[in-house]
Design an enzyme around this catalytic site. Structure first.
Site, PDB file in Angstrom:
ATOM      1  N   LYS A  37     -38.084  68.287 -43.192  1.00  0.00           N
ATOM      2  CA  LYS A  37     -37.733  66.918 -42.802  1.00  0.00           C
ATOM      3  C   LYS A  37     -37.052  66.877 -41.441  1.00  0.00           C
ATOM      4  O   LYS A  37     -36.220  67.728 -41.127  1.00  0.00           O
ATOM      5  CB  LYS A  37     -36.755  66.315 -43.823  1.00  0.00           C
ATOM      6  CG  LYS A  37     -37.372  66.002 -45.184  1.00  0.00           C
ATOM      7  CD  LYS A  37     -36.327  65.315 -46.065  1.00  0.00           C
ATOM      8  CE  LYS A  37     -36.718  65.290 -47.531  1.00  0.00           C
ATOM      9  NZ  LYS A  37     -37.799  64.359 -47.838  1.00  0.00           N
ATOM     10  N   GLY A  74     -37.189  59.542 -57.195  1.00  0.00           N
ATOM     11  CA  GLY A  74     -36.738  59.172 -58.534  1.00  0.00           C
ATOM     12  C   GLY A  74     -37.536  59.772 -59.676  1.00  0.00           C
ATOM     13  O   GLY A  74     -37.238  59.513 -60.840  1.00  0.00           O
ATOM     14  N   GLY A  76     -37.972  65.543 -55.860  1.00  0.00           N
ATOM     15  CA  GLY A  76     -36.842  66.051 -55.089  1.00  0.00           C
ATOM     16  C   GLY A  76     -35.835  66.682 -56.005  1.00  0.00           C
ATOM     17  O   GLY A  76     -35.998  67.806 -56.475  1.00  0.00           O
TER      18      GLY A  76
END
Lengths: 190, 302
Positions: free
Chosen positions: B91, B224, B245
């Site tokens: 990222k 989520g 994640g």
């Protein structure tokens, strides 16, 4: 026209189905051994070979696919699909255990990482004019066994091979925007 | 190992839109897992992940720790690249093109210009056409997705609310993007011009989406996902792959949960398989109510 099963555990199965549909072939997604009944040809798409290998085992497809392919079911395998078929995988994981249907030695990610993914025009035996080769984290065929014919090369290395009804490429004809390779495969197997 | 790699030349072109979008096509139907150590990366690969996202902290910890979240240490990313053979993503901050340049020089396979990190630019995202490495960006609605695609993103992920273990925002964003696409497919030509204004997106892209009935790049879901049934839900809604994640490595027993989410993503339409793989996984990550959050990461990005 034969019904074509497209292995749909993961990867670019949808693109293969779209190309086959454009050639008026019936297709079915294969996620379980039951889906293999009634198909006359099989496509093993690109994707992640480590993921597909694991899912082949948990779904029971590993044994079922070995059997139908050894019985002579025509097959078109692309990129990770080629790795699944190979007799030997270099740089693979210890538990990768390919189906061993095609006598080639193949090196995973043979050109390197995504930055080395590329396009290059290919001369393919049986096709007039260049075919757009799309190579994505592509494997390299390091060795072809007896009876394995090379139908296309890039930079001197085999990128499309065939042994009887089994065809395999290191590139992605389903992303090429060119139907001719699938068409040739269907014509030969139908 | 690099010395065994074959040079793509001659006559070869790298960094084309087709090979950049093509890698996203290859990840379809798969699970991309956040990892913070080489050991976690190996657990992810063993479980059947199609790629890993190399991070210093998973979103749940970023949320807990606060402060400025930046690109990971290159040494940490290289450690993960050395540990696995599947694609490695990393990222950069929104608009931080220098971080993106560093990630490209490290040879990561995909850059996520991500709202999970602290934005570096309040008006501009990275010009992603300028890079050979492909980019994925988050979106909460169709306009945001189309703006990212117009900047060169080769994959869109619905944002959800990262680090919460709560699927509700992912569902909202996915339904929003897919619903807006469906509305475009029945719009008249003059309505498409108005839609482009409304979505603040190039009219050519709006027309293309209206004609195809989908984005021109793959649409994945993030933010989520904590259980196999969560993965099945978003795949049935129309996501083409999932990012997980905090949901795996913040759970009680990551390895079996990782495997189960991989199985559920492939067999998303077969409830009996989702049921089978959901048994006995232990506690999922604890999770957060969206209403109690101080910071909503999904609101970052313009």
């Amino acid at each position: 026209m034969v019904k074509v099963g497209v292995l749909a555990l993961q990867g670019a199965f949808r693109e293969h189905r779209e190309v086959l549909a454009a050639l008026s072939a019936d297709t079915v997604e294969v996620r379980t051994p039951e889906a293999l009944s009634g198909i006359g040809a099989l496509v093993l798409p690109g994707g992640e070979s480590t993921t597909m290998t694991r899912l082949l085992r948990t779904s029971g497809l590993h044994g079922a696919l070995s059997e139908v392919l050894r019985d002579g079911l025509p097959c078109l395998a692309t990129c990770a699909g080629l790795i699944l078929l190979a007799s030997e995988v270099l740089d693979g994981r210890a538990d990768q255990e390919p189906l061993g249907v095609l006598d080639v030695s193949v090196r995973r990610n043979g050109y390197g990482r995504q930055l080395e993914s590329f396009e290059a025009p290919l001369d393919v035996e049986g096709l007039a004019g260049p075919f757009p080769g799309v190579f994505i984290r592509a494997p390299v065929i390091e060795r072809t066994g007896p009876g394995v014919a090379v139908l296309a090369r890039h930079d001197g290395r085999p990128v499309l091979v065939r042994r009887g009804p089994v065809w395999a490429s290191t590139f992605h004809p389903e992303l090429a925007g060119d139907l001719r390779l699938h068409e040739l495969f269907l014509k030969e197997v139908a | 190992m690099p010395d065994q790699h074959v040079d793509p030349a001659p006559g070869a072109t790298t960094g084309t839109a087709r090979v950049k979008r093509g890698l996203a096509e290859m990840l379809r139907g798969g699970v991309i897992m956040d990892v913070v150590t080489p050991d976690q990366a190996r657990v992810a690969e063993d479980a059947g992940a199609v790629a890993v996202m190399a991070l210093e902290r998973v979103p749940a910890d970023i949320r807990r720790d606060g402060g400025v979240a930046r690109m990971s240490d290159p040494a940490m990313i290289e450690g993960i690249q050395a540990a696995v053979t599947i694609p490695v993503m990393a990222k950069c901050r929104i608009g931080h093109f220098a971080e993106a340049q560093v990630l490209q020089s490290l040879g990561v396979d995909y850059v996520d210009e991500s709202e999970v990190l602290t934005p570096a630019d309040e008006a501009h995202h990275v010009d992603k056409w300028a890079f050979t490495v492909p980019f994925v960006c988050g979106a909460t609605n169709l306009g945001e997705a189309l703006r990212r695609i117009s900047e060169g993103a080769c994959m869109i992920r619905s944002k959800g609310e990262a680090g919460t273990g709560n699927i509700v925002e992912a569902v909202r964003h996915l339904r929003s993007i897919l619903g807006e696409i469906r509305r475009l497919t029945v719009a008249s030509p003059e309505e498409l011009f108005a839609a482009a204004k409304e979505h603040r997106a190039p009219v050519e892209l709006v027309q293309e989406v209206a004609g195809r009935g989908e984005l021109p790049v793959p649409l994945f879901c993030a933010g989520g996902i904590a259980t196999p049934a969560d993965a099945s839900l978003v795949m049935q809604l129309g996501a083409q792959a999932v990012f997980v994640g905090s949901g795996i490595f913040k759970s009680d027993d990551p390895a079996p949960r990782a495997k189960a989410i991989v199985e559920a993503t492939t067999h998303y339409a077969d409830a009996s398989i989702v049921a089978k793989v959901s048994r006995g996984l232990g506690e999922a990550m604890r999770g957060e109510e969206i209403g109690t959050l101080d910071v909503k990461l999904a609101e970052r990005g313009w």
